[in-house]
Design a protein around this motif. Structure first.
Motif, mmCIF file in Angstrom:
data_model
loop_
_atom_site.group_PDB
_atom_site.id
_atom_site.type_symbol
_atom_site.label_atom_id
_atom_site.label_comp_id
_atom_site.label_asym_id
_atom_site.label_seq_id
_atom_site.Cartn_x
_atom_site.Cartn_y
_atom_site.Cartn_z
ATOM 1 N N UNK A 127 23.110 -12.362 -17.512
ATOM 2 C CA UNK A 127 24.232 -12.780 -16.676
ATOM 3 C C UNK A 127 24.158 -14.291 -16.522
ATOM 4 N N UNK A 128 25.247 -14.950 -16.874
ATOM 5 C CA UNK A 128 25.311 -16.410 -16.792
ATOM 6 C C UNK A 128 26.413 -16.784 -15.812
ATOM 7 N N UNK A 129 26.025 -17.428 -14.720
ATOM 8 C CA UNK A 129 26.962 -17.864 -13.687
ATOM 9 C C UNK A 129 27.273 -19.340 -13.894
ATOM 10 N N UNK A 130 28.548 -19.674 -13.979
ATOM 11 C CA UNK A 130 28.943 -21.054 -14.222
ATOM 12 C C UNK A 130 29.836 -21.549 -13.091
ATOM 13 N N UNK A 131 29.404 -22.619 -12.454
ATOM 14 C CA UNK A 131 30.254 -23.365 -11.536
ATOM 15 C C UNK A 131 30.703 -24.625 -12.246
ATOM 16 N N UNK A 132 31.909 -25.109 -11.940
ATOM 17 C CA UNK A 132 32.360 -26.312 -12.643
ATOM 18 C C UNK A 132 33.418 -27.041 -11.832
ATOM 19 N N UNK B 163 27.860 -7.113 -8.302
ATOM 20 C CA UNK B 163 26.532 -6.482 -8.319
ATOM 21 C C UNK B 163 26.548 -5.187 -9.126
ATOM 22 N N UNK B 164 27.654 -4.452 -9.048
ATOM 23 C CA UNK B 164 27.774 -3.218 -9.826
ATOM 24 C C UNK B 164 27.829 -3.528 -11.318
ATOM 25 N N UNK B 165 28.592 -4.554 -11.694
ATOM 26 C CA UNK B 165 28.677 -4.960 -13.097
ATOM 27 C C UNK B 165 27.320 -5.392 -13.631
ATOM 28 N N UNK B 166 26.537 -6.069 -12.761
ATOM 29 C CA UNK B 166 25.234 -6.583 -13.184
ATOM 30 C C UNK B 166 24.269 -5.472 -13.575
ATOM 31 N N UNK C 135 25.282 -2.866 -15.273
ATOM 32 C CA UNK C 135 25.848 -2.164 -16.419
ATOM 33 C C UNK C 135 26.076 -3.016 -17.665
ATOM 34 N N UNK C 136 26.246 -4.338 -17.518
ATOM 35 C CA UNK C 136 26.691 -5.113 -18.671
ATOM 36 C C UNK C 136 26.198 -6.552 -18.623
ATOM 37 N N UNK C 137 26.211 -7.201 -19.781
ATOM 38 C CA UNK C 137 25.993 -8.639 -19.889
ATOM 39 C C UNK C 137 27.342 -9.330 -19.698
ATOM 40 N N UNK C 138 27.342 -10.501 -19.084
ATOM 41 C CA UNK C 138 28.616 -11.209 -18.935
ATOM 42 C C UNK C 138 28.406 -12.660 -18.515
ATOM 43 N N UNK C 139 29.469 -13.439 -18.714
ATOM 44 C CA UNK C 139 29.577 -14.803 -18.194
ATOM 45 C C UNK C 139 30.610 -14.766 -17.078
ATOM 46 N N UNK C 140 30.293 -15.352 -15.925
ATOM 47 C CA UNK C 140 31.220 -15.351 -14.803
ATOM 48 C C UNK C 140 31.425 -16.778 -14.323
ATOM 49 N N UNK C 141 32.690 -17.144 -14.127
ATOM 50 C CA UNK C 141 33.039 -18.470 -13.641
ATOM 51 C C UNK C 141 33.240 -18.407 -12.126
#
Length: 346
Positions: A128-133, A235-238, A240-246
């Motif tokens: 899981x990659x969390x990106x703030x920008x 938290x539920x997605x975390x 079950x899956x890999x993802x990038x979230x902005x």
């Protein structure tokens, strides 16, 4: 010129057909990304292809299609659909108005950078990659490209809102047991929720609807209830899956729930951001662009502080802070990929 327009219409038609194929393979009751007549959807997609400031909407539509495509149960069907998606995405990114174009790169700064980050993920943990920008730094394009490079799902605020809308519709369907939920439209006709276009602006709420929302959210302000719903979904997605979230305060939410993740903050010098906003979003002049950036940065700071107690954009809150002007969009993606590879963050 006529041939170019014909090619755009053909590409838009393939995007529409891909969405239809994903929907057919899933047999989902949650609706499609494109709704209404095929010809109307093609016209709208072609219009977005012509306008640079609409490119982010097309990006989100493609991301939502790919997110759903990755859940197709049949490996053969999923492989076939994703091959079509990859081909379409390549053509979209080569358009003059592509959301990938208009880099933030500052060549003079591009030679100064090294990186190392140790792994923190167990065998059963998802990546899981969390990106703030900051707005105008190319962060959304970096996040989308990174997710596509890793072949994992991509979520930003608009996609999150669409997913939550569909989940609410699904809950209402189960609750009512009498068919898909609907709301009244023109001439008292019924407009079913799964026929509302993805990423459509939210309709204005009546007093009755506001009271219903008050009861649904147990008296919480809607923005707080939406935040808590997004937190639960995240938290539920975390699990079950890999993802990038902005954005979405995802880094703080996952930290508080002790869920391993990589936290990244992306920004660029103000002058670079102003130039990009003027070029990519069509803002008329530097003063307007600077006012827009100041307004959006202030809103980000306030939102993040309110829901997390942390200071948005402060280096100590992130694993990695990137000046995208030092790398450009693809260079920033390559940098993050090297971090993941060297740290074996899986």
């Amino acid at each position: 010129m006529a041939n170019e327009e014909k090619n755009l219409r053909e590409l838009a038609g393939r995007i529409y057909d891909l969405d239809e194929e994903v929907y057919r393979e899933l047999g989902s009751s949650l609706g499609r990304v494109f709704n209404g007549k095929k010809e109307d959807c093609i016209e709208e997609t072609v219009r977005m292809m012509h306008e640079r400031n609409q490119a982010h909407i097309l990006r989100n539509e493609l991301a939502l299609i790919s997110n759903m495509a990755r859940t197709i149960p049949s490996h053969a069907a999923r492989h076939q659909v994703m091959a079509k998606y990859d081909e379409i995405l390549k053509e979209v990114t080569e358009l003059p108005t592509s959301f990938i174009k208009g880099d933030i790169l500052d060549e003079k700064m591009a030679q100064l950078n090294t990186l190392n980050l140790q792994a923190r993920f167990g065998e059963k943990d998802h990546l899981i990659i969390c990106i703030g920008r900051t707005y105008g730094c190319g962060g959304s394009e970096i996040g989308f490209t990174l997710a596509d490079t890793l072949k994992i799902n991509y979520y930003d605020v608009e996609i999150f809102d669409e997913v939550l809308k569909r989940l609410e519709a699904e809950k209402a369907f189960v609750r009512d047991k009498g068919g898909y939920p609907y709301k009244k439209g023109a001439a008292d006709s019924r407009q079913y929720i799964n026929e509302i276009p993805a990423f459509a602006p939210a309709p204005k709420s009546t007093l009755k609807e506001k009271l219903r929302e008050f009861n649904r959210y147990h008296g919480l302000p809607k923005k707080d209830a939406v935040f808590f719903n997004q937190s639960d979904l995240l938290c539920d997605m975390a699990k079950r899956e890999d993802f990038v979230v902005m954005g979405r305060c995802a880094d703080a939410i996952l930290t508080n729930n002790r869920i391993p993740h990589i936290s990244i903050f992306i920004t660029a010098p103000l002058e670079q951001r102003i130039h990009r906003v003027m070029e990519v979003r069509g803002v008329e002049n530097e003063k307007k662009a600077q006012r827009l950036l100041a307004k959006l940065d202030k809103a980000h700071i306030k939102y993040y502080k309110y829901y997390t107690g942390r200071n948005w954009g402060k280096a100590k809150n992130y694993d990695l802070c990137i000046n995208s002007a030092s790398y450009g969009i693809q260079g920033s993606v390559d940098l993050i990929m090297r971090m993941i590879s060297s740290g074996e963050a899986r």
